[in-house]
Design a protein around this motif. Structure first.
Motif, PDB file in Angstrom:
ATOM      1  N   ARG A  62       0.834  -1.204   0.000  1.00 19.85           N
ATOM      2  CA  ARG A  62       0.000   0.000   0.000  1.00 19.85           C
ATOM      3  C   ARG A  62       0.871   1.256   0.000  1.00 19.85           C
ATOM      4  O   ARG A  62       0.642   2.175  -0.776  1.00 19.85           O
ATOM      5  CB  ARG A  62      -0.941  -0.018   1.207  1.00 19.85           C
ATOM      6  N   ALA A 113       2.544   1.648  -3.422  1.00 26.27           N
ATOM      7  CA  ALA A 113       1.619   2.066  -4.476  1.00 26.27           C
ATOM      8  C   ALA A 113       1.236   3.540  -4.306  1.00 26.27           C
ATOM      9  O   ALA A 113       1.198   4.294  -5.284  1.00 26.27           O
ATOM     10  CB  ALA A 113       0.387   1.169  -4.481  1.00 26.27           C
ATOM     11  N   LEU A 122      -0.058  -0.879 -15.143  1.00 24.50           N
ATOM     12  CA  LEU A 122       0.346  -1.148 -13.768  1.00 24.50           C
ATOM     13  C   LEU A 122       1.093  -2.469 -13.729  1.00 24.50           C
ATOM     14  O   LEU A 122       0.649  -3.456 -14.333  1.00 24.50           O
ATOM     15  CB  LEU A 122      -0.883  -1.230 -12.860  1.00 24.50           C
ATOM     16  N   LEU A 155       2.577  -5.273 -11.054  1.00 25.61           N
ATOM     17  CA  LEU A 155       2.525  -5.769  -9.681  1.00 25.61           C
ATOM     18  C   LEU A 155       3.362  -7.033  -9.591  1.00 25.61           C
ATOM     19  O   LEU A 155       3.347  -7.846 -10.520  1.00 25.61           O
ATOM     20  CB  LEU A 155       1.098  -6.149  -9.284  1.00 25.61           C
ATOM     21  N   VAL A 206      -5.345  -2.125  -5.590  1.00 24.71           N
ATOM     22  CA  VAL A 206      -5.119  -1.325  -6.796  1.00 24.71           C
ATOM     23  C   VAL A 206      -6.426  -0.674  -7.237  1.00 24.71           C
ATOM     24  O   VAL A 206      -6.455   0.509  -7.583  1.00 24.71           O
ATOM     25  CB  VAL A 206      -4.509  -2.186  -7.923  1.00 24.71           C
ATOM     26  N   PHE A 217       5.438  -2.490  -6.942  1.00 21.00           N
ATOM     27  CA  PHE A 217       4.428  -1.819  -7.760  1.00 21.00           C
ATOM     28  C   PHE A 217       5.091  -0.751  -8.619  1.00 21.00           C
ATOM     29  O   PHE A 217       6.017  -0.078  -8.181  1.00 21.00           O
ATOM     30  CB  PHE A 217       3.394  -1.153  -6.841  1.00 21.00           C
TER      31      PHE A 217
END
Length: 141
Positions: A54, A57, A83, A85, A94, A124
């Motif tokens: 988190r 990101a 994106l 990941l 996300v 990320f």
């Protein structure tokens, strides 16, 4: 002979953590802004939020916002994102972050799970294409 596209410019923030790698943070061409992958890096290029998806990101989205601003744009002008990941189990987070940082109509999107990113502790990365001024008519609902 290929025609030259006038006005291609490097877009960057100060300090530019990408410069040592011969990468532009973004390139502006006409009304388009092509933003390189933004990840959880501080201004010196060190990883932020090691092990915390988190936090990483959110940091990457904030970096994206800074680079867009440096290019005369903003999140409201983003038309496409990709994106990356390292674990697709973070997809619900996300989606939450997309709703937080973007407004309808949401940008087109591709999400890719990768084995690794440029630095081993990164989880990320987000790259974007924006059309400067395109978001002026976006809904705020």
């Amino acid at each position: 002979m290929q025609p030259r596209i006038a006005g291609m410019q490097r877009v960057y923030t100060e300090p530019d953590p990408f410069e040592p790698f011969a990468i532009s943070q973004a390139v502006a061409v006409g009304g388009w802004l092509f933003v390189s992958g933004q990840a959880a890096l501080d201004q010196e290029g060190a990883v932020v939020g090691q092990g915390d998806f988190r936090q990483q990101a959110e940091c990457a989205f904030a970096s994206l916002e800074r680079v867009l601003k440096a290019g005369g744009s903003g999140l409201e002008d983003v038309v496409k994102v990709t994106l990356f990941l390292t674990d697709m189990r973070h997809l619900p987070e996300v989606v939450e972050l997309r709703r937080r940082f973007f407004r309808p109509p949401y940008p087109a999107d591709s999400i890719v799970e990768v084995n690794a990113l440029a630095l081993p502790d990164l989880m990320f990365e987000i790259e974007a294409i924006a059309v400067i001024g395109a978001g002026a008519g976006k809904s705020t609902s």
